[in-house]
Design a protein around this motif. Structure first.
Motif, PDB file in Angstrom:
ATOM      1  N   ILE A 397     -37.444 -35.480  -6.562  1.00  0.00           N
ATOM      2  CA  ILE A 397     -35.982 -35.460  -6.400  1.00  0.00           C
ATOM      3  C   ILE A 397     -35.431 -34.387  -7.338  1.00  0.00           C
ATOM      4  O   ILE A 397     -35.278 -34.617  -8.531  1.00  0.00           O
ATOM      5  CB  ILE A 397     -35.355 -36.836  -6.711  1.00  0.00           C
ATOM      6  CG1 ILE A 397     -35.970 -37.897  -5.795  1.00  0.00           C
ATOM      7  CG2 ILE A 397     -33.837 -36.778  -6.542  1.00  0.00           C
ATOM      8  CD1 ILE A 397     -35.408 -39.286  -5.982  1.00  0.00           C
ATOM      9  N   PRO A 398     -35.163 -33.204  -6.805  1.00  0.00           N
ATOM     10  CA  PRO A 398     -34.628 -32.148  -7.672  1.00  0.00           C
ATOM     11  C   PRO A 398     -33.290 -32.572  -8.261  1.00  0.00           C
ATOM     12  O   PRO A 398     -32.488 -33.236  -7.587  1.00  0.00           O
ATOM     13  CB  PRO A 398     -34.441 -30.965  -6.721  1.00  0.00           C
ATOM     14  CG  PRO A 398     -35.178 -31.311  -5.481  1.00  0.00           C
ATOM     15  CD  PRO A 398     -35.261 -32.786  -5.405  1.00  0.00           C
ATOM     16  N   ALA A 399     -33.057 -32.176  -9.504  1.00  0.00           N
ATOM     17  CA  ALA A 399     -31.835 -32.601 -10.195  1.00  0.00           C
ATOM     18  C   ALA A 399     -31.050 -31.404 -10.692  1.00  0.00           C
ATOM     19  O   ALA A 399     -31.640 -30.416 -11.134  1.00  0.00           O
ATOM     20  CB  ALA A 399     -32.210 -33.497 -11.377  1.00  0.00           C
ATOM     21  N   ASP A 400     -29.727 -31.505 -10.604  1.00  0.00           N
ATOM     22  CA  ASP A 400     -28.837 -30.542 -11.264  1.00  0.00           C
ATOM     23  C   ASP A 400     -28.196 -31.254 -12.446  1.00  0.00           C
ATOM     24  O   ASP A 400     -27.521 -32.277 -12.254  1.00  0.00           O
ATOM     25  CB  ASP A 400     -27.709 -30.086 -10.321  1.00  0.00           C
ATOM     26  CG  ASP A 400     -28.197 -29.143  -9.236  1.00  0.00           C
ATOM     27  OD1 ASP A 400     -29.375 -28.736  -9.266  1.00  0.00           O
ATOM     28  OD2 ASP A 400     -27.385 -28.830  -8.334  1.00  0.00           O
ATOM     29  N   PHE A 401     -28.404 -30.731 -13.638  1.00  0.00           N
ATOM     30  CA  PHE A 401     -27.745 -31.260 -14.832  1.00  0.00           C
ATOM     31  C   PHE A 401     -26.569 -30.349 -15.154  1.00  0.00           C
ATOM     32  O   PHE A 401     -26.732 -29.114 -15.177  1.00  0.00           O
ATOM     33  CB  PHE A 401     -28.715 -31.281 -16.011  1.00  0.00           C
ATOM     34  CG  PHE A 401     -29.778 -32.345 -15.905  1.00  0.00           C
ATOM     35  CD1 PHE A 401     -29.615 -33.574 -16.524  1.00  0.00           C
ATOM     36  CD2 PHE A 401     -30.932 -32.115 -15.172  1.00  0.00           C
ATOM     37  CE1 PHE A 401     -30.593 -34.558 -16.420  1.00  0.00           C
ATOM     38  CE2 PHE A 401     -31.915 -33.093 -15.065  1.00  0.00           C
ATOM     39  CZ  PHE A 401     -31.743 -34.319 -15.692  1.00  0.00           C
ATOM     40  N   ILE A 402     -25.406 -30.935 -15.398  1.00  0.00           N
ATOM     41  CA  ILE A 402     -24.204 -30.120 -15.657  1.00  0.00           C
ATOM     42  C   ILE A 402     -23.611 -30.541 -17.005  1.00  0.00           C
ATOM     43  O   ILE A 402     -23.316 -31.736 -17.213  1.00  0.00           O
ATOM     44  CB  ILE A 402     -23.160 -30.305 -14.534  1.00  0.00           C
ATOM     45  CG1 ILE A 402     -23.798 -29.938 -13.183  1.00  0.00           C
ATOM     46  CG2 ILE A 402     -21.924 -29.448 -14.797  1.00  0.00           C
ATOM     47  CD1 ILE A 402     -22.910 -30.173 -11.979  1.00  0.00           C
ATOM     48  N   LEU A 403     -23.464 -29.560 -17.894  1.00  0.00           N
ATOM     49  CA  LEU A 403     -23.021 -29.887 -19.260  1.00  0.00           C
ATOM     50  C   LEU A 403     -22.052 -28.835 -19.797  1.00  0.00           C
ATOM     51  O   LEU A 403     -22.431 -27.678 -19.951  1.00  0.00           O
ATOM     52  CB  LEU A 403     -24.262 -29.946 -20.179  1.00  0.00           C
ATOM     53  CG  LEU A 403     -23.994 -30.104 -21.675  1.00  0.00           C
ATOM     54  CD1 LEU A 403     -23.498 -31.513 -22.011  1.00  0.00           C
ATOM     55  CD2 LEU A 403     -25.271 -29.796 -22.481  1.00  0.00           C
ATOM     56  N   PRO A 404     -20.803 -29.213 -20.099  1.00  0.00           N
ATOM     57  CA  PRO A 404     -19.933 -28.306 -20.854  1.00  0.00           C
ATOM     58  C   PRO A 404     -20.360 -28.312 -22.329  1.00  0.00           C
ATOM     59  O   PRO A 404     -20.672 -29.362 -22.882  1.00  0.00           O
ATOM     60  CB  PRO A 404     -18.535 -28.910 -20.696  1.00  0.00           C
ATOM     61  CG  PRO A 404     -18.655 -29.903 -19.576  1.00  0.00           C
ATOM     62  CD  PRO A 404     -20.071 -30.396 -19.620  1.00  0.00           C
ATOM     63  N   LEU A 405     -20.373 -27.118 -22.953  1.00  0.00           N
ATOM     64  CA  LEU A 405     -20.859 -27.055 -24.337  1.00  0.00           C
ATOM     65  C   LEU A 405     -19.849 -27.611 -25.325  1.00  0.00           C
ATOM     66  O   LEU A 405     -20.218 -28.068 -26.393  1.00  0.00           O
ATOM     67  CB  LEU A 405     -21.203 -25.603 -24.692  1.00  0.00           C
ATOM     68  CG  LEU A 405     -22.350 -25.030 -23.853  1.00  0.00           C
ATOM     69  CD1 LEU A 405     -22.541 -23.553 -24.140  1.00  0.00           C
ATOM     70  CD2 LEU A 405     -23.642 -25.805 -24.111  1.00  0.00           C
ATOM     71  N   GLN A 406     -18.560 -27.535 -24.961  1.00  0.00           N
ATOM     72  CA  GLN A 406     -17.533 -28.082 -25.858  1.00  0.00           C
ATOM     73  C   GLN A 406     -16.862 -29.259 -25.174  1.00  0.00           C
ATOM     74  O   GLN A 406     -16.579 -29.205 -23.982  1.00  0.00           O
ATOM     75  CB  GLN A 406     -16.464 -27.029 -26.152  1.00  0.00           C
ATOM     76  CG  GLN A 406     -16.990 -25.784 -26.833  1.00  0.00           C
ATOM     77  CD  GLN A 406     -15.996 -24.638 -26.712  1.00  0.00           C
ATOM     78  OE1 GLN A 406     -14.773 -24.850 -26.734  1.00  0.00           O
ATOM     79  NE2 GLN A 406     -16.506 -23.431 -26.560  1.00  0.00           N
TER      80      GLN A 406
END
Ligand SMILES: O=P(O)(O)OC[C@H]1O[C@H](O)[C@H](O)[C@@H](O)[C@@H]1O
Length: 548
Positions: A397-406
């Motif tokens: 199951i490919p995953a996209d991780f999304i993270l704002p640095l601030q």
């Protein structure tokens, strides 16, 4: 074999898969210390690390070759030019015109779409400013405090989810309540807290035929009139967005209160149009424009960057790589930002309604899988639930991780902890845990050798699970616009390779008509029941209101 699966690039990818299959991601990283540098990309304020994918340089070359052999670039250019690429409905596909800030014209079947967009944005701006400045008030002279936005599908998910995502930018003088479902509970629960004199009803329906939206708006009108408001006040309290202006007028909404939509914008691509008014009302028109500029920056990148450095193209091709060559039936979107918690549901509609097709543009059955199931949620919550299946489930199951640095809400060590979890998950999925590592962890815990080996087997993580990591400095209207446009174009790229029409939705349209026949039966006392025995029995029970 279809023309698609017979293509040289498709055939080469099928063989190349075996090479990739035989190498663990952990080893690919060990062999090449520069892997992260080679598989990363910046675009429109976003950063993509795609090094934790099951790829090497040959994979990227072959995937880009497949895109070229299937004419992805030509179709992309045709879309931007306003050609009729939605062949089953005979329409151009021009959501990109909604965020085009240039002066030129964009021809859409003889009309200048860009000029219409500019005019509508001006009207939207004037409307939003009139509400904010209180030059447009309720019928009794009260400023509006609440907006009830009524719409469903694309006329709901975009405005709701993007409004939530932009919560740090809310002006604070208006609240917005979204009602989509026909379930009377949805509307009742929202309206019972509101003062009709201070409430604006904004109904959004591109077609102006959607049962849920029409019925909810009628009930909201009744609620308004039942409160003692005069019929003449409807004009001040009811506004509509629709491509069907005559139907909106016939419904009782003043022509000047109807904001246009166009056939050349699909519902799930419409948040950039007047369908986005709830967003503009909540955050102000400047921030709404910044959202459009972020999307436009991604449009420019998508249009101009070569496929090998094109973020939406690469993400689309990687998604297709797993769907078609690794049998991964689903993909997960994991947002490590509370404000973005609705994004998986947004992309779910975008992708599944666009690419959930079993025939190509010519109507021929596909002989390969198309749109995967899209799901997901916010981190770290999912780590305590479905991540188990990501780490140790049997499929890919490919995953996209999304993270704002601030963070918008810096609070002690919270943000570092959130980020550490995000990065650790991508690493754990990639590396996994070997039997030897699991046994080493258990050593010294007093287990005999047999028990230790057996328990360690349960703790093994195969790893080799692919993921993308998407970063941005901060979640702003601009980065949000770029992020959503990225997923729009990623969806486009897959549909283009498959040769399907990503812009119709006949399966969903079916739901718009199917219910009506049964509704007549549910509301009738006639024992006609020209239905199968199961459905007839269920109808009888509904008529009685009892299961016995
Ligand atoms: O905006 P409307 O015309 O009311 O349509 C609302 C929704 O209806 C259908 O379910 C379509 O498949 C969706 O794409 C659309 O967004």
């Amino acid at each position: 074999m279809s023309a698609l699966t017979a293509l040289p690039a498709w055939q080469a990818l099928s063989q190349h898969r075996d090479t990739i299959e035989s190498t663990h991601l952990r080893d690919l990283f060990a062999q090449d210390p520069s892997r992260a540098e080679r598989y990363q990309l910046h675009a429109a304020g976003l950063f993509l690390d795609y090094a934790k994918n099951r790829i090497n340089d040959d994979t990227i070359a072959l995937l880009c070759q497949l895109a070229r052999e299937t004419g992805v670039e030509a179709l992309r250019d045709a879309m931007f030019r306003g050609e009729v690429i939605n062949n089953t409905e005979g329409r151009p596909v021009l959501h990109t015109a909604l965020r085009y800030s240039g002066e030129g014209a964009i021809q859409a079947q003889g009309e200048d779409a860009a000029a219409e967009v500019r005019d509508t944005l001006k009207r939207m701006k004037a409307f939003v400013e009139a509400i904010h400045s209180q030059s447009w008030k309720g019928y009794d002279g009260d400023a509006f405090t609440d907006v009830v936005s009524i719409g469903i599908g694309g006329s709901f998910l975009g405005p709701k989810i993007m409004s939530e995502a932009l919560r740090p930018y809310w002006r604070g003088d208006l609240r917005c309540h979204f009602v989509a479902n026909i379930d009377g509970t949805a509307l009742t629960e929202k309206l019972k807290k509101l003062d009709p004199k201070r409430t604006l009803i904004l109904m959004s329906s591109k077609s102006f035929t959607t049962q849920e939206t029409l019925t909810n708006t009628e009930s909201a009108r009744q609620w308004f009139l039942d409160s003692g408001a005069p019929e003449s006040a409807i004009g001040q309290h009811f506004v509509a967005v629709s491509a069907n202006v005559p139907a909106a007028e016939a419904f009782g909404i003043k022509a000047e209160n109807v904001y246009p939509m166009w056939d050349w914008v699909g519902g799930r691509y419409s948040l950039w149009s007047a369908i986005g008014l709830p967003i503009a009302l909540l955050v102000g028109f400047d921030h709404f424009e910044a959202l459009l500029r972020g999307a436009e920056a991604m449009d420019t990148h998508f249009r101009e960057a070569p496929l090998e450095q094109n973020m939406p193209a690469l993400m689309g091709l990687l998604s297709l790589w797993y769907t078609n060559f690794f049998n991964s039936g689903s993909q997960v979107i994991l947002t490590y930002d509370h404000y973005l918690r609705g994004l998986p549901a947004y992309v779910q509609q975008l992708d599944m309604e666009s690419n959930g097709k079993g025939v190509n543009k010519e109507g021929e059955p596909m002989d390969c899988a198309t749109g995967p199931v899209i799901w997901g949620g916010e981190g770290t919550n999912g780590q305590h639930a479905y991540h188990q299946l990501l780490h140790q489930g049997s499929g890919v199951i490919p995953a996209d991780f999304i993270l704002p640095l601030q963070s918008h809400n810096p609070l002690g060590r919270h943000h570092a902890m959130l980020a550490s979890n995000c990065l650790a998950q991508t690493q754990a999925l990639m590396q996994g845990k070997t039997q030897a590592e699991a046994e080493a962890e258990l050593a010294g815990k007093g287990l005999d050798a047999g028990a230790l080996t057996e328990l360690a087997r349960h703790k093994v993580m195969p790893g080799n699970k692919p993921s993308n990591t998407l970063l941005m400095d901060k979640l702003t209207p601009h980065t949000l616009g770029a992020l959503v446009a990225l997923y729009e174009h990623r969806t486009f790229v897959q549909g283009a390779v498959w040769g399907i029409n990503s812009f119709d939705q006949w399966g969903v349209e079916l739901g718009k008509v199917l219910g009506n026949a049964i509704l007549d039966e549910l509301e009738s006392n006639q024992p006609k029941l020209d239905q199968d025995s199961s459905t007839a029995n269920l109808i009888r029970m509904f008529r009685k209101g009892q299961i016995n």
